[in-house]
Design an enzyme around this catalytic site. Structure first.
Site, PDB file in Angstrom:
ATOM      1  CE1 TYR A 169      -4.349  -1.071  -0.295  1.00  0.00           C
ATOM      2  CE2 TYR A 169      -3.454  -3.069   0.879  1.00  0.00           C
ATOM      3  CZ  TYR A 169      -4.348  -2.496   0.119  1.00  0.00           C
ATOM      4  OH  TYR A 169      -5.401  -3.336  -0.359  1.00  0.00           O
ATOM      5  N   PRO A 225     -12.832  -0.041 -22.556  1.00  0.00           N
ATOM      6  CG  PRO A 225     -10.512  -0.005 -22.250  1.00  0.00           C
ATOM      7  CD  PRO A 225     -11.809   0.204 -21.669  1.00  0.00           C
ATOM      8  CG  HIS A 284     -14.170  -0.412  -2.832  1.00  0.00           C
ATOM      9  ND1 HIS A 284     -14.043  -0.662  -3.772  1.00  0.00           N
ATOM     10  CD2 HIS A 284     -15.326  -0.968  -2.100  1.00  0.00           C
ATOM     11  CE1 HIS A 284     -15.108  -1.676  -4.203  1.00  0.00           C
ATOM     12  NE2 HIS A 284     -15.783  -1.624  -3.176  1.00  0.00           N
TER      13      HIS A 284
HETATM   14  C1  BJW Z   1     -10.514   1.109 -18.760  1.00  0.00           C
HETATM   15  C2  BJW Z   1      -9.043   1.604 -19.128  1.00  0.00           C
HETATM   16  C3  BJW Z   1      -9.184   2.933 -19.817  1.00  0.00           C
HETATM   17  C4  BJW Z   1      -9.037  -0.423 -18.574  1.00  0.00           C
HETATM   18  N1  BJW Z   1     -10.342   3.681 -19.640  1.00  0.00           N
HETATM   19  N2  BJW Z   1     -11.633   1.748 -18.941  1.00  0.00           N
HETATM   20  C5  BJW Z   1     -21.933 -11.197  -4.256  1.00  0.00           C
HETATM   21  C6  BJW Z   1     -21.778 -12.085  -5.238  1.00  0.00           C
HETATM   22  C7  BJW Z   1     -20.404 -12.732  -5.093  1.00  0.00           C
HETATM   23  C8  BJW Z   1     -19.535 -12.287  -4.032  1.00  0.00           C
HETATM   24  C9  BJW Z   1     -19.897 -11.205  -3.180  1.00  0.00           C
HETATM   25  C10 BJW Z   1     -21.229 -10.579  -3.181  1.00  0.00           C
HETATM   26  N3  BJW Z   1     -21.263  -9.777  -2.218  1.00  0.00           N
HETATM   27  C11 BJW Z   1     -19.996  -9.627  -1.630  1.00  0.00           C
HETATM   28  C12 BJW Z   1     -19.147 -10.534  -2.438  1.00  0.00           C
HETATM   29  C13 BJW Z   1     -17.797 -10.563  -1.684  1.00  0.00           C
HETATM   30  C14 BJW Z   1     -16.766  -9.520  -2.237  1.00  0.00           C
HETATM   31  C15 BJW Z   1     -17.134  -9.728  -3.855  1.00  0.00           C
HETATM   32  O1  BJW Z   1     -17.587  -8.879  -4.432  1.00  0.00           O
HETATM   33  N4  BJW Z   1     -16.155 -10.561  -4.445  1.00  0.00           N
HETATM   34  C16 BJW Z   1     -16.175 -10.882  -5.950  1.00  0.00           C
HETATM   35  C17 BJW Z   1     -14.904 -10.661  -6.311  1.00  0.00           C
HETATM   36  C18 BJW Z   1     -16.809 -12.249  -6.304  1.00  0.00           C
HETATM   37  N5  BJW Z   1     -17.084  -8.504  -1.925  1.00  0.00           N
HETATM   38  C19 BJW Z   1     -16.839  -8.023  -0.605  1.00  0.00           C
HETATM   39  O2  BJW Z   1     -16.166  -8.557   0.120  1.00  0.00           O
HETATM   40  C20 BJW Z   1     -17.105  -6.475  -0.282  1.00  0.00           C
HETATM   41  N6  BJW Z   1     -17.703  -6.579   1.301  1.00  0.00           N
HETATM   42  C21 BJW Z   1     -18.864  -7.067   1.259  1.00  0.00           C
HETATM   43  O3  BJW Z   1     -19.486  -7.352   0.611  1.00  0.00           O
HETATM   44  O4  BJW Z   1     -19.123  -6.634   2.805  1.00  0.00           O
HETATM   45  C22 BJW Z   1     -20.508  -7.511   3.214  1.00  0.00           C
HETATM   46  C23 BJW Z   1     -20.030  -8.947   3.736  1.00  0.00           C
HETATM   47  C24 BJW Z   1     -18.960  -8.937   4.672  1.00  0.00           C
HETATM   48  C25 BJW Z   1     -18.602 -10.151   5.491  1.00  0.00           C
HETATM   49  C26 BJW Z   1     -19.375 -11.123   4.761  1.00  0.00           C
HETATM   50  C27 BJW Z   1     -20.128 -11.217   4.026  1.00  0.00           C
HETATM   51  C28 BJW Z   1     -20.669 -10.117   3.277  1.00  0.00           C
HETATM   52  C29 BJW Z   1     -15.688  -5.537  -0.171  1.00  0.00           C
HETATM   53  C30 BJW Z   1     -15.118  -5.538  -1.448  1.00  0.00           C
HETATM   54  C31 BJW Z   1     -14.028  -4.740  -1.202  1.00  0.00           C
HETATM   55  C32 BJW Z   1     -13.181  -4.464  -2.694  1.00  0.00           C
HETATM   56  N7  BJW Z   1     -11.941  -3.985  -2.439  1.00  0.00           N
HETATM   57  C33 BJW Z   1     -10.894  -3.689  -3.245  1.00  0.00           C
HETATM   58  C34 BJW Z   1      -9.564  -3.322  -2.753  1.00  0.00           C
HETATM   59  C35 BJW Z   1      -9.544  -2.004  -2.112  1.00  0.00           C
HETATM   60  C36 BJW Z   1      -8.440  -1.803  -1.528  1.00  0.00           C
HETATM   61  C37 BJW Z   1      -7.204  -1.577  -2.465  1.00  0.00           C
HETATM   62  O5  BJW Z   1      -7.217  -0.772  -3.713  1.00  0.00           O
HETATM   63  O6  BJW Z   1      -6.310  -2.375  -2.478  1.00  0.00           O
HETATM   64  O7  BJW Z   1     -11.513  -2.667  -4.186  1.00  0.00           O
HETATM   65  S1  BJW Z   1     -10.883  -5.306  -4.650  1.00  0.00           S
HETATM   66  C38 BJW Z   1     -10.608  -4.260  -6.035  1.00  0.00           C
HETATM   67  O8  BJW Z   1     -11.771  -4.340  -7.059  1.00  0.00           O
HETATM   68  C39 BJW Z   1     -10.745  -2.682  -5.574  1.00  0.00           C
HETATM   69  C40 BJW Z   1     -11.462  -2.036  -6.645  1.00  0.00           C
HETATM   70  O9  BJW Z   1     -12.076  -0.956  -6.245  1.00  0.00           O
HETATM   71  C41 BJW Z   1     -12.563  -3.090  -7.167  1.00  0.00           C
HETATM   72  C42 BJW Z   1     -13.187  -2.962  -8.402  1.00  0.00           C
HETATM   73  O10 BJW Z   1     -12.271  -3.274  -9.296  1.00  0.00           O
HETATM   74  P1  BJW Z   1     -12.176  -2.139 -10.616  1.00  0.00           P
HETATM   75  O11 BJW Z   1     -12.298  -0.837 -10.100  1.00  0.00           O
HETATM   76  O12 BJW Z   1     -13.496  -2.532 -11.342  1.00  0.00           O
HETATM   77  O13 BJW Z   1     -11.011  -2.634 -11.367  1.00  0.00           O
HETATM   78  P2  BJW Z   1     -10.643  -3.876 -12.372  1.00  0.00           P
HETATM   79  O14 BJW Z   1      -9.187  -3.921 -12.629  1.00  0.00           O
HETATM   80  O15 BJW Z   1     -11.435  -4.941 -11.943  1.00  0.00           O
HETATM   81  O16 BJW Z   1     -11.326  -3.369 -13.675  1.00  0.00           O
HETATM   82  C43 BJW Z   1     -10.589  -2.263 -14.708  1.00  0.00           C
HETATM   83  C44 BJW Z   1     -11.805  -1.969 -15.751  1.00  0.00           C
HETATM   84  O17 BJW Z   1     -11.130  -0.822 -16.409  1.00  0.00           O
HETATM   85  C45 BJW Z   1     -11.610  -3.039 -16.516  1.00  0.00           C
HETATM   86  O18 BJW Z   1     -12.922  -3.330 -17.280  1.00  0.00           O
HETATM   87  C46 BJW Z   1     -10.858  -2.517 -17.880  1.00  0.00           C
HETATM   88  O19 BJW Z   1     -11.393  -3.016 -19.205  1.00  0.00           O
HETATM   89  C47 BJW Z   1     -11.046  -1.035 -17.744  1.00  0.00           C
HETATM   90  N8  BJW Z   1     -10.099  -0.260 -18.237  1.00  0.00           N
HETATM   91  N9  BJW Z   1      -8.142   0.922 -19.136  1.00  0.00           N
HETATM   92  C48 BJW Z   1     -11.346   2.915 -19.045  1.00  0.00           C
HETATM   93  N10 BJW Z   1      -8.213   3.566 -20.114  1.00  0.00           N
END
Ligand code: BJW
Ligand code: ZN
Length: 250
Positions: free
Chosen positions: A66, A220, A118
């Site tokens: 981090y 994209p 987040h």
């Molecule tokens: C471009 C580009 C350009 C490239 N122009 N675009 C329901 C179903 C299944 C699972 C779950 C559910 N509900 C909850 C869960 C569990 C879990 C979850 O979602 N898991 C899934 C992976 C399946 N969720 C959680 O645990 C959450 N908490 C929760 O639900 O609490 C309640 C609970 C608690 C206890 C028990 C039960 C329930 C918390 C989620 C926290 C996510 N944290 C992170 C890390 C943050 C810290 C850090 O930065 O290190 O957040 S994970 C990471 O993913 C980060 C991001 O904010 C998040 C989203 O990612 P993002 O921004 O979409 O990035 P990418 O890389 O995935 O995508 C990039 C995109 O950009 C791509 O599409 C490219 O094409 C595009 N791109 N260049 C425009 N130039």
């Protein structure tokens, strides 16, 4: 033409929600999470770094990661995508910016009070007593992959942790509530640079669509949000967004 359709929707909207993910910061030089070649997690195992368990097991590795990211973000600048989002606020009657990003590039581009779902790289807190902690001094970026021991809390001597939301942790209640309210009330939700894979954030565009809003997507690559998007603008945010804002208010 898709750009003109999206511009028309924006120009007629009273309340626009902008919902961003890592992709909007990609062209500033901040790696995304899941892109195959550039994603942070193609080099590191996400589960090994972004969970409370990982911090318990290896706090120096997680804190070092981090610190590397925080200092990388401090060295880069908002891009034309962030700037276009900030400009939107001067055109639409009501704009709500909701970001999943832990960087501060929306603020630095001029967007006021984006909702950080987040958390932030810039709000460390004690892992034991939750009190906020000062950012570490020094701006020497640690080498990628280097362990850095986290500081200790001045009140209880607990370890200081990053102020971000890890997997399995609850999102900040007030942020999630205001995001859900905005998504259910807006006329247009513009989703930019997110894979739409991480919940509950990924529910917001779906909530907006169910509530009757038009969803416009800028990405994209295909995402699971494609089927609910009324308009899909395929391409990088820093190229598409300035043209979209100009087309809406030219
Ligand atoms: C471009 C580009 C350009 C490239 N122009 N675009 C329901 C179903 C299944 C699972 C779950 C559910 N509900 C909850 C869960 C569990 C879990 C979850 O979602 N898991 C899934 C992976 C399946 N969720 C959680 O645990 C959450 N908490 C929760 O639900 O609490 C309640 C609970 C608690 C206890 C028990 C039960 C329930 C918390 C989620 C926290 C996510 N944290 C992170 C890390 C943050 C810290 C850090 O930065 O290190 O957040 S994970 C990471 O993913 C980060 C991001 O904010 C998040 C989203 O990612 P993002 O921004 O979409 O990035 P990418 O890389 O995935 O995508 C990039 C995109 O950009 C791509 O599409 C490219 O094409 C595009 N791109 N260049 C425009 N130039
Ligand atoms: Zn403490």
């Amino acid at each position: 033409m898709a750009l003109n359709d999206a511009a028309k929707l924006l120009a007629q909207a009273r309340h626009v929600v902008v919902f961003t993910g890592a992709g909007i910061s990609a062209e500033s030089g901040v790696p995304t999470f899941r892109d195959a070649l550039t994603g942070l997690w193609s080099r590191f195992d996400a589960q090994a770094l972004a969970t409370p368990q990982a911090f318990q097991e290896d706090p120096d590795l997680v804190w070092g990661w981090y610190e590397w990211r925080r200092q990388l973000v401090q060295r880069v600048r908002p891009n034309q995508g962030h700037l276009a989002v900030a400009r939107l606020a001067t055109h639409v009657p009501q704009l709500t910016v909701i970001t999943q990003n832990v960087d501060d590039l929306h603020e630095r581009a001029g967007s006021e009070s984006p909702v950080h779902l987040h958390g932030s790289l810039f709000s460390p807190r004690c892992a034991t007593c939750s009190r906020p902690a000062p950012l570490p001094a020094g701006d020497e970026q640690p080498e990628e992959g280097r362990r850095v021991p986290p500081p200790h809390c001045a009140h209880c001597a607990g370890l200081i942790r990053p102020g971000v939301v890890w997997f399995g942790e609850q999102l900040p209640e007030a942020a999630l509530e205001s995001a859900a309210r905005a998504a259910s009330e807006c006329d247009v939700l513009l989703t930019i640079g997110t894979s739409g894979l991480v919940y509950p954030a990924a529910e917001l565009p779906r909530l907006a669509a169910r509530s009757g809003a038009a969803v416009i997507q800028v990405n994209p690559q295909p995402t699971p949000l494609d089927p609910i998007a009324r308009v899909n603008l395929v391409g990088p945010a820093a190229e598409i967004l300035p043209g979209l804002v100009s087309a809406a208010w030219s």
